[in-house]
Design an enzyme around this catalytic site. Structure first.
Site, PDB file in Angstrom:
ATOM      1  N   ASP A 244      -0.186   5.237   0.858  1.00 14.19           N
ATOM      2  CA  ASP A 244      -0.439   6.228   1.913  1.00 14.19           C
ATOM      3  C   ASP A 244      -0.562   5.548   3.280  1.00 14.19           C
ATOM      4  O   ASP A 244      -1.324   4.606   3.443  1.00 14.19           O
ATOM      5  CB  ASP A 244      -1.734   6.985   1.611  1.00 14.19           C
ATOM      6  CG  ASP A 244      -1.632   7.849   0.371  1.00 14.19           C
ATOM      7  OD1 ASP A 244      -1.277   9.025   0.497  1.00 14.19           O
ATOM      8  OD2 ASP A 244      -1.898   7.325  -0.730  1.00 14.19           O
TER       9      ASP A 244
ATOM     10  N   ASP B 181       0.872  -1.174   0.000  1.00 16.68           N
ATOM     11  CA  ASP B 181       0.000   0.000   0.000  1.00 16.68           C
ATOM     12  C   ASP B 181       0.917   1.233   0.000  1.00 16.68           C
ATOM     13  O   ASP B 181       2.111   1.138   0.280  1.00 16.68           O
ATOM     14  CB  ASP B 181      -0.888  -0.043   1.253  1.00 16.68           C
ATOM     15  CG  ASP B 181      -1.640   1.251   1.472  1.00 16.68           C
ATOM     16  OD1 ASP B 181      -2.292   1.718   0.522  1.00 16.68           O
ATOM     17  OD2 ASP B 181      -1.559   1.801   2.588  1.00 16.68           O
TER      18      ASP B 181
ATOM     19  N   ASP C 120      -1.987  -0.391   5.848  1.00 17.18           N
ATOM     20  CA  ASP C 120      -2.364   0.203   7.138  1.00 17.18           C
ATOM     21  C   ASP C 120      -3.863   0.387   7.339  1.00 17.18           C
ATOM     22  O   ASP C 120      -4.308   0.608   8.453  1.00 17.18           O
ATOM     23  CB  ASP C 120      -1.716   1.585   7.296  1.00 17.18           C
ATOM     24  CG  ASP C 120      -2.346   2.612   6.373  1.00 17.18           C
ATOM     25  OD1 ASP C 120      -2.373   2.370   5.149  1.00 17.18           O
ATOM     26  OD2 ASP C 120      -2.847   3.640   6.865  1.00 17.18           O
TER      27      ASP C 120
HETATM   28 MG   LIG Z   1      -2.945   3.229   3.329  1.00 19.98          MG
END
Ligand SMILES: [Mg+2]
Length: 251
Positions: free
Chosen positions: A26, A24, A200
């Protein structure tokens, strides 16, 4: 699958041996920014992914909610695959681009979200290739209104609702990060390799589940929470340090 809520162990240093690495962007490789265009790719990260790509013989991909073209620009035309818009778009390193067609509902979604944006200073509508996102990090008081509107539009238009960190998003149905993992693993150079997914946010759970189902593992970045990941790293900095130690150290 049991969901883990306790602190997760750090991933072992040999986890990337013969693996395919899905990252991922961001909140995983760069800190979350107040506005989506407020991030940049520093030399450290750029160089790290270039070294990992060499070590893993091209078995590395970014899987992001951002449009794929935006990720490609941030990484300055990188030598690895990018799945953008939560898996709707696949940009292969050889230049092939696979995207679905839009369905004609997009303008109506955008108009209704812009009306809400006009009422809440700080609220940001992000027009995306296969959806629309409402970012309320700078207008937290608008969060309930954003979620309410997004839920209503999702039902009316048959769109997929995706919540995240101070963002709610409507996406064209039919894709998620787990589907992107399958698509990327279906072809060389990733075919047959064990998938490791690092992320996240809520959208990454589909990636964690798919990686696990296909014999690999998920790594959650951030505080412990209910997750399908089996390993954990504290934050973006810990993630970069682990990636460097596990395979991307500077010569
Ligand atoms: Mg993310």
């Amino acid at each position: 699958m049991d969901l883990q809520r306790t602190a997760l162990p750090a991933p072992p240093m040999d986890l990337l041996q013969h693996a395919s690495l899905f990252l991922d962007f961001d909140g995983t490789l760069v800190e979350l920014a107040a506005q989506p265009d407020g991030v940049s790719v520093e030399d450290r990260l750029h160089d790290l992914l270039a070294r990992l790509s060499i070590k893993l013989e091209g078995r590395i991909a970014i899987i992001s909610g951002r449009p794929a073209a935006q990720v490609r620009k941030l990484f300055r035309d990188p030598p690895f695959a990018i799945a953008g818009s939560h898996g709707h778009e696949l940009y292969w390193p050889d230049g092939r681009i696979v995207t679905p067609t839009n369905d004609g509902q997009h303008d109506s979604l955008l108009t209704q979200m812009r009306q809400l944006e006009d009422r809440h200073p700080g609220l940001i509508v992000e027009d995306k290739p296969f959806g629309v996102a409402l970012h309320y990090r700078l207008a937290p008081q608008a969060g309930d209104d954003c979620i309410h509107l997004a839920k209503r539009l999702a039902t009316e238009k048959g769109y997929q609702l995706q919540t995240g960190k101070m963002v709610v998003e409507l996406m064209l149905p039919g894709a998620d990060k787990g589907e992107a993992v399958i698509a990327l693993l279906s072809q060389a150079p990733m075919a047959g390799a064990r998938p490791i997914f690092v992320g996240d946010d809520d959208t990454d759970e589909a990636g964690f589940r798919m990686a696990t189902r296909l014999g690999g593992a998920g790594i959650l970045v951030g505080a412990p929470r209910a997750t399908a990941a089996v390993f954990g790293l504290d934050d973006v900095d810990a993630t970069l340090r682990w990636l460097e130690a596990a395979g991307g150290a500077a010569p």
